[in-house]
Design a protein around this motif. Structure first.
Motif, PDB file in Angstrom:
ATOM      1  N   UNK A   1       0.865  -1.180   0.000  1.00 49.59           N
ATOM      2  CA  UNK A   1       0.000   0.000   0.000  1.00 49.59           C
ATOM      3  C   UNK A   1       0.900   1.228   0.000  1.00 49.59           C
ATOM      4  N   UNK A   2       0.608   2.165  -0.883  1.00 49.01           N
ATOM      5  CA  UNK A   2       1.413   3.386  -0.889  1.00 49.01           C
ATOM      6  C   UNK A   2       1.085   4.256   0.316  1.00 49.01           C
ATOM      7  N   UNK A   3       2.131   4.678   1.002  1.00 55.36           N
ATOM      8  CA  UNK A   3       1.942   5.430   2.242  1.00 55.36           C
ATOM      9  C   UNK A   3       1.366   6.820   2.017  1.00 55.36           C
ATOM     10  N   UNK A   4       1.623   7.407   0.860  1.00 56.89           N
ATOM     11  CA  UNK A   4       1.147   8.783   0.665  1.00 56.89           C
ATOM     12  C   UNK A   4      -0.270   8.856   0.135  1.00 56.89           C
ATOM     13  N   UNK A   5      -0.600   7.993  -0.821  1.00 55.40           N
ATOM     14  CA  UNK A   5      -1.925   8.116  -1.434  1.00 55.40           C
ATOM     15  C   UNK A   5      -2.857   6.937  -1.158  1.00 55.40           C
ATOM     16  N   UNK A   6      -2.367   5.897  -0.481  1.00 55.86           N
ATOM     17  CA  UNK A   6      -3.262   4.839  -0.016  1.00 55.86           C
ATOM     18  C   UNK A   6      -3.662   3.788  -1.024  1.00 55.86           C
ATOM     19  N   UNK A   7      -3.147   3.867  -2.254  1.00 50.68           N
ATOM     20  CA  UNK A   7      -3.495   2.869  -3.266  1.00 50.68           C
ATOM     21  C   UNK A   7      -2.960   1.488  -2.873  1.00 50.68           C
ATOM     22  N   UNK A   8      -3.811   0.467  -3.056  1.00 46.36           N
ATOM     23  CA  UNK A   8      -3.393  -0.916  -2.802  1.00 46.36           C
ATOM     24  C   UNK A   8      -2.867  -1.498  -4.111  1.00 46.36           C
ATOM     25  N   UNK A   9      -1.624  -1.964  -4.118  1.00 54.72           N
ATOM     26  CA  UNK A   9      -1.034  -2.509  -5.341  1.00 54.72           C
ATOM     27  C   UNK A   9      -1.329  -4.009  -5.463  1.00 54.72           C
ATOM     28  N   UNK A  10      -1.372  -4.509  -6.718  1.00 53.79           N
ATOM     29  CA  UNK A  10      -1.802  -5.901  -6.960  1.00 53.79           C
ATOM     30  C   UNK A  10      -0.694  -6.914  -6.631  1.00 53.79           C
ATOM     31  N   UNK A  11      -0.420  -7.085  -5.352  1.00 52.10           N
ATOM     32  CA  UNK A  11       0.710  -7.921  -4.936  1.00 52.10           C
ATOM     33  C   UNK A  11       0.507  -9.397  -5.300  1.00 52.10           C
ATOM     34  N   UNK A  12      -0.728  -9.853  -5.221  1.00 49.01           N
ATOM     35  CA  UNK A  12      -0.956 -11.267  -5.560  1.00 49.01           C
ATOM     36  C   UNK A  12      -0.550 -11.552  -7.013  1.00 49.01           C
ATOM     37  N   UNK A  13      -0.913 -10.648  -7.906  1.00 42.84           N
ATOM     38  CA  UNK A  13      -0.561 -10.796  -9.323  1.00 42.84           C
ATOM     39  C   UNK A  13       0.955 -10.657  -9.521  1.00 42.84           C
ATOM     40  N   UNK A  14       1.545  -9.725  -8.779  1.00 44.16           N
ATOM     41  CA  UNK A  14       2.998  -9.551  -8.844  1.00 44.16           C
ATOM     42  C   UNK A  14       3.681 -10.838  -8.368  1.00 44.16           C
ATOM     43  N   UNK A  15       3.147 -11.400  -7.302  1.00 45.29           N
ATOM     44  CA  UNK A  15       3.705 -12.639  -6.748  1.00 45.29           C
ATOM     45  C   UNK A  15       3.642 -13.782  -7.747  1.00 45.29           C
ATOM     46  N   UNK A  16       2.544 -13.828  -8.491  1.00 42.37           N
ATOM     47  CA  UNK A  16       2.382 -14.870  -9.511  1.00 42.37           C
ATOM     48  C   UNK A  16       3.472 -14.751 -10.580  1.00 42.37           C
ATOM     49  N   UNK A  17       3.683 -13.506 -11.010  1.00 42.92           N
ATOM     50  CA  UNK A  17       4.698 -13.255 -12.040  1.00 42.92           C
ATOM     51  C   UNK A  17       6.097 -13.607 -11.501  1.00 42.92           C
ATOM     52  N   UNK A  18       6.374 -13.168 -10.275  1.00 41.30           N
ATOM     53  CA  UNK A  18       7.697 -13.436  -9.688  1.00 41.30           C
ATOM     54  C   UNK A  18       7.933 -14.934  -9.567  1.00 41.30           C
ATOM     55  N   UNK A  19       6.868 -15.646  -9.180  1.00 37.23           N
ATOM     56  CA  UNK A  19       7.013 -17.089  -9.001  1.00 37.23           C
ATOM     57  C   UNK A  19       7.278 -17.783 -10.341  1.00 37.23           C
ATOM     58  N   UNK A  20       6.506 -17.388 -11.360  1.00 34.59           N
ATOM     59  CA  UNK A  20       6.700 -17.987 -12.689  1.00 34.59           C
ATOM     60  C   UNK A  20       8.132 -17.785 -13.191  1.00 34.59           C
ATOM     61  N   UNK A  21       8.662 -16.597 -12.917  1.00 37.60           N
ATOM     62  CA  UNK A  21      10.004 -16.262 -13.412  1.00 37.60           C
ATOM     63  C   UNK A  21      11.096 -16.640 -12.413  1.00 37.60           C
ATOM     64  N   UNK A  22      10.666 -17.202 -11.272  1.00 30.82           N
ATOM     65  CA  UNK A  22      11.620 -17.629 -10.260  1.00 30.82           C
ATOM     66  C   UNK A  22      12.487 -16.468  -9.729  1.00 30.82           C
ATOM     67  N   UNK A  23      11.818 -15.335  -9.476  1.00 30.01           N
ATOM     68  CA  UNK A  23      12.517 -14.161  -8.938  1.00 30.01           C
ATOM     69  C   UNK A  23      12.005 -13.907  -7.516  1.00 30.01           C
ATOM     70  N   UNK A  24      12.914 -13.522  -6.654  1.00 25.84           N
ATOM     71  CA  UNK A  24      12.552 -13.262  -5.254  1.00 25.84           C
ATOM     72  C   UNK A  24      11.686 -12.000  -5.178  1.00 25.84           C
ATOM     73  N   UNK A  25      10.620 -12.061  -4.376  1.00 24.95           N
ATOM     74  CA  UNK A  25       9.739 -10.902  -4.203  1.00 24.95           C
ATOM     75  C   UNK A  25       9.772 -10.398  -2.764  1.00 24.95           C
ATOM     76  N   UNK A  26      10.147  -9.133  -2.621  1.00 27.27           N
ATOM     77  CA  UNK A  26      10.058  -8.467  -1.316  1.00 27.27           C
ATOM     78  C   UNK A  26       8.904  -7.461  -1.363  1.00 27.27           C
ATOM     79  N   UNK A  27       8.109  -7.430  -0.305  1.00 24.50           N
ATOM     80  CA  UNK A  27       6.992  -6.496  -0.234  1.00 24.50           C
ATOM     81  C   UNK A  27       7.142  -5.625   1.008  1.00 24.50           C
ATOM     82  N   UNK A  28       7.154  -4.308   0.791  1.00 21.19           N
ATOM     83  CA  UNK A  28       7.116  -3.362   1.904  1.00 21.19           C
ATOM     84  C   UNK A  28       5.642  -3.237   2.305  1.00 21.19           C
ATOM     85  N   UNK A  29       5.309  -3.867   3.433  1.00 23.32           N
ATOM     86  CA  UNK A  29       3.911  -3.913   3.862  1.00 23.32           C
ATOM     87  C   UNK A  29       3.677  -3.038   5.094  1.00 23.32           C
TER      88      UNK A  29
END
Lengths: 402, 120
Positions: free
Chosen positions: A149-177
């Motif tokens: 979630x962006x701290x300034x404007x509150x938008x929720x980003x599509x982390x689940x979809x990002x996670x899917x992409x990262x997993x398919x490509x075998x890239x590590x995903x860090x999320x600032x939550x």
């Protein structure tokens, strides 16, 4: 005078249950969690209990939680620790232009160390384009780090979809939550998150405590050396009072999440609708629908954020702004700029973030006071209803040149 | 972070407004930087008979604008030209260091208004 605190994204008060528990760990259960004696064992019990409480909130295992001094340290540890441990595999990192400085400045530092970073642009409501993410991935991409979630404007980003992409490509995903932890559901397995940063003081725990979730099997080089605490990932005597407070706050946040999120969403929408209706030439910043409960960010044209905050403060209302004066530089917030909002409008941004202590009466009070203040400042502004308007460059001409 | 004097001029700014058919108008700053100050002069017999300002900006920008109008109202043009940004800040009991370079431009706006008057 009525006092209204609407800056919960900056920090929150420590809730009384937590304060009470923490006090006991300062005065009674004060042992070093590494000590063999009863004092030490009691402190250890508190720490391990907190680890379970936090793990359960994000569906992680307790041994995957590492306590830190806060969100900033967790972000640094996650990003630097991951790329250092994986530098033989590549040197490319993907992030976004709207991350917190704890992530952005860390990425800038790594660029100086020879890593390459792609900063994904965002839409006008602060969201990322998943295709752009896919296209940015290279053979040598070793880490994707994107906020929930962006701290300034509150938008929720599509982390689940990002996670899917990262997993398919075998890239590590860090999320600032830091802004989402304890406020909206997080499931590290369902969302394919490998590392996640969280902070205590955003969820009614003390300042100076946070944690990093590190999925089992993900390699991480430590930033600190000097002891075996936190399984050598984060040496140093544990902040036991902070840890137990964070644990309890996380557990309570989980229990109250559903009801509180419904309540805050209602208050938020009332505040947004009220401002947009009562104040001409105002606009909402960030997504209207994919938005953190309790998070409001509006721009009020023709006025500047710091003056607005000072006048609100005189009326007992505590808020924040993305204006240059409050961002500590000559430029307004990098988030609003990345969203394509022109300087003039970004300077007039106002963030009101709601929390447990806010009531509907607080919303009514802000809706009564804010329009008067805006009118007063606009009456002083040469940009508003002036007799001698020259051909000043309008916002439509603003570009993203920095 | 602001002195009481700054807060006084910020919350009760003096001489806000515009002057119709002004003898001179001066503007400094731009919206991009978050500060615009505009000064309107009514000059009679080489004296500043009336002065008004309009400012878009932070607390310091508004307070310095208000202060400069108070400092030169009734003064001669030459006296007004001697007022510096530094003097305005001092009259306010000082400004936070970060504000000295970005929001302390009121005397510049005044001088521009005088230039405008002289060029007419």
């Amino acid at each position: 005078m009525r006092r209204v605190y609407m800056d919960h994204s900056a920090t929150t008060p420590v809730r009384s249950e937590v304060a009470q528990l923490v006090t006991g760990y300062f005065t009674e259960t004060f042992g070093n969690a590494s000590s063999v004696h009863a004092y030490g064992r009691d402190a250890r019990k508190g720490v391990e209990n907190a680890r379970e409480q936090i793990a359960s909130l994000i569906k992680a295992k307790p041994e995957e939680i590492f306590f830190t001094s806060g969100g900033t340290e967790a972000d640094n540890m996650a990003i630097i620790g991951t790329v250092m441990a994986n530098r033989d595999k590549g040197k490319h990192i993907i992030t976004t232009q709207i991350e917190h400085h704890a992530v952005l400045d860390t990425c800038h530092y790594l660029e100086k160390q020879g890593f390459e970073v792609t900063y994904l642009p965002v839409s006008d409501d602060a969201n990322i384009d998943l295709n752009q993410l896919k296209n940015a991935i290279r053979e040598d991409t070793i880490l994707i780090t994107i906020m929930h979630v962006n701290n300034e404007v509150g938008t929720i980003l599509p982390i689940k979809e990002v996670g899917q992409i990262a997993k398919e490509k075998n890239i590590i995903l860090h999320v600032d939550a830091v802004q989402s932890f304890g406020k909206i559901p997080i499931d590290v397995n369902e969302m394919n998150i490998d590392l996640l940063s969280a902070s205590g003081h955003k969820i009614y725990a003390p300042k100076g405590i946070g944690c990093l979730y590190l999925r089992k099997g993900i390699k991480l080089s430590p930033l600190f050396f000097g002891g075996s605490q936190e399984r050598k990932r984060r040496p140093g005597t544990e902040n036991v009072p902070g840890i137990v407070g964070f644990g309890l706050a996380a557990e309570l946040a989980g229990k109250e999440m559903e009801a509180e999120s419904i309540r805050l969403t209602m208050l938020r929408d009332k505040l947004i609708d009220g401002i947009l209706e009562k104040i001409p030439e105002s606009q909402l910043n960030g997504s209207r629908t994919k938005r953190l409960p309790g998070h409001v960010n509006v721009s009020l044209r023709y006025i500047e954020g710091e003056s607005l905050l000072l006048m609100l403060d005189m009326k007992g209302i505590a808020a924040s702004s993305g204006s240059a004066c409050t961002s500590g530089s000559l430029d307004p917030s990098h988030v609003l700029m990345a969203m394509g909002i022109c300087h003039e409008i970004a300077h007039g941004s106002l963030r009101l973030t709601l929390g447990k202590i806010n009531t509907e009466g607080d919303i009514d009070y802000v809706l009564e006071v804010l329009p008067e203040i805006v009118e007063k400042l606009r009456s002083m502004s040469p940009l508003f209803n002036s007799m001698q308007i020259e051909n000043r460059e309008e916002c439509s001409k603003c570009t993203l040149t920095k | 972070m602001y002195t009481d004097k700054v807060m006084d001029h910020f919350s009760n700014p003096r001489n806000v407004g515009e002057i119709d058919k002004a003898s001179g108008i001066g503007e400094v700053g731009n919206a991009k930087c978050g500060d615009i100050m505009r000064i309107y002069l009514d000059v009679e017999d080489n004296k500043i008979k009336d002065i008004k300002f309009k400012t878009f900006g932070c607390g310091a920008a508004i307070a310095t604008s208000s202060m400069v109008t108070e400092m030169v109202k009734g003064k001669t043009i030459d006296e007004a030209l001697e007022v510096t940004n530094k003097a305005v800040a001092e009259a306010l009991g000082g400004l936070p260091p970060a504000k000295m370079h970005c929001s302390n431009l009121a005397a510049d706006a005044l001088h521009k208004a005088i230039e405008d008057y002289k060029s007419k």
